[in-house]
Design an enzyme around this catalytic site. Structure first.
Site, PDB file in Angstrom:
ATOM      1  N   SER A  14       3.803  -1.577  -2.145  1.00 28.89           N
ATOM      2  CA  SER A  14       4.852  -2.470  -1.660  1.00 28.89           C
ATOM      3  C   SER A  14       4.279  -3.874  -1.430  1.00 28.89           C
ATOM      4  O   SER A  14       3.742  -4.468  -2.358  1.00 28.89           O
ATOM      5  CB  SER A  14       5.470  -1.880  -0.389  1.00 28.89           C
ATOM      6  OG  SER A  14       6.713  -2.479  -0.108  1.00 28.89           O
TER       7      SER A  14
ATOM      8  N   ASP B  95      10.008   2.834  -3.931  1.00 31.94           N
ATOM      9  CA  ASP B  95       8.872   2.365  -3.134  1.00 31.94           C
ATOM     10  C   ASP B  95       7.739   3.397  -3.098  1.00 31.94           C
ATOM     11  O   ASP B  95       7.962   4.588  -2.876  1.00 31.94           O
ATOM     12  CB  ASP B  95       9.356   2.080  -1.709  1.00 31.94           C
ATOM     13  CG  ASP B  95       8.379   1.244  -0.912  1.00 31.94           C
ATOM     14  OD1 ASP B  95       7.283   1.747  -0.606  1.00 31.94           O
ATOM     15  OD2 ASP B  95       8.704   0.089  -0.586  1.00 31.94           O
TER      16      ASP B  95
END
Length: 372
Positions: free
Chosen positions: A49, A200
């Protein structure tokens, strides 16, 4: 800043960079300070991320211009993040009072939070616009793919179909790979790469540690944490409960991998696995005050906030260097013993508790997943 000894080789380190939205500016600060140490050579970077964004910028800039250029490029990237339209445009601070960086009372944030629980990003963002895409065009991915001198980069994303982690390495890094690693499914459409869809990477590796052990020559790994592991109080509001669930889930994979490192370290230390495993000393840099900002501050890109986080990162790195610089290449400064599978570890003296060996499953041909 330290001066490198003429006769001492640099410490070959790997970095593990957690994700956490705007709190990635804390990592920027840590990196800014570490890059001023001439005795440190960064040979591997694992990021998820926001950690993936930092990893891509860092590795590319190191390859093209060295540590000082990397400091400049990280600063330029985060300055550009702070210039993007954000929730701070709709916040108000009373004169003379310290700004509140969380967005819990921000009306636009509240409206968006409600929308994500009713509509998906396929409905609210049908054009699939992502403001970070333009900021990542500065990275020379072609150079990272082919330059054998570049630090090894490992970017984790979650395969939506299989539920497994996928680790993108130098040879297949791209803007989409970085965006996949930061794709929160409530806010962005899944990122499609080579026919697979990704969310993610925090769900399956925040960040992934095993590639740093398996595929780099680092003697030490420094994990830069930005997600609180412990909270002093049990959350009671709906928002606080959701935030705590997210914190636990995004930390769980890292804790599992650290437990595996602790297990191997225990075996090596006891001489039960001499010659079978290499040592990888583990260190951690963090700041407990990050927890006080509130989870919603992770999507606050106010430049004043980012600079504050950067300053905290610089201070945290300086504290760590003062306390643990001498441990590099010698021992772990992060105590992993509480993560061992039993209260007293698996070793008593030099005797290993016996267990029936289990053969690992055969690897599927053609898989591109890096399993840990």
């Amino acid at each position: 800043m330290a001066t490198r000894s003429k006769h001492r080789a640099p410490h070959r380190i790997a970095l593990a960079l957690q994700g956490g939205g705007s709190h990635g500016a804390f990592t920027w600060g840590v990196l800014d300070r570490l890059l001023q140490e001439p005795d440190l050579e960064i040979v591997g970077i694992s990021g998820t991320s926001a950690g993936a964004m930092n990893a891509g910028i860092l590795a590319d800039a190191l390859r093209r211009g060295g540590p000082e250029h990397a400091r400049q490029e990280l600063a330029r990237y985060w300055t550009d993040v702070g210039a993007l339209p954000g929730f701070s445009s709709f916040s108000f601070t009373m004169p003379g009072r310290e700004p509140v960086w969380h967005l819990d009372e921000n009306p636009v944030f509240r409206a968006m939070d409600f929308m994500t629980r009713v509509w998906s990003p396929y409905q609210t963002n049908p054009a699939n616009l992502n403001p970070l895409r333009g900021l990542l065009e500065r990275i020379d991915f072609e150079g990272l793919r082919h330059d054998t001198r570049a630090a090894r980069v490992f970017v984790t994303a979650t395969n939506v179909r299989t539920g497994l982690r996928h680790v993108f390495v130098n040879e297949d890094l791209s803007i989409d790979a970085l965006l996949a690693s930061a794709c929160l499914p409530q806010m962005m459409q899944a990122v499609e790469i080579d026919g697979e869809s990704y969310w993610d990477g925090g769900y399956t590796g925040n960040p992934s540690l095993s590639p740093l052990y398996l595929y780099t020559q680092a003697t030490d790994v420094i994990a830069i944490g930005i997600n609180p592991i412990e909270r002093p109080q049990v959350p009671r509001s709906a928002r606080a409960i959701i935030d705590r669930i997210d914190e636990i889930s995004f930390n769980s994979t890292l804790m599992l991998e650290l437990a595996a490192v602790a297990f191997i370290e225990d075996l090596v230390r006891a001489g039960a696995a001499r010659g079978q495993f290499k040592s990888l000393f583990v260190h951690g840099i963090g700041d407990t005050t990050l927890a006080t900002y509130g989870a919603s501050s992770k999507i606050n890109n106010d430049m004043r906030f980012l600079r504050q986080l950067h300053a905290r990162g610089v201070e945290a790195a300086e504290r760590w260097l003062q306390a643990h610089r001498a441990a590099l290449g010698q021992s772990s400064s992060l105590d992993l013993t509480p993560l061992l599978p039993t209260a007293h570890g698996l070793l008593t003296g030099t005797s290993v508790i016996k267990a029936k060996p289990v053969s690992p499953p055969a690897a599927k041909p053609g898989t591109t997943e890096i399993a840990s």
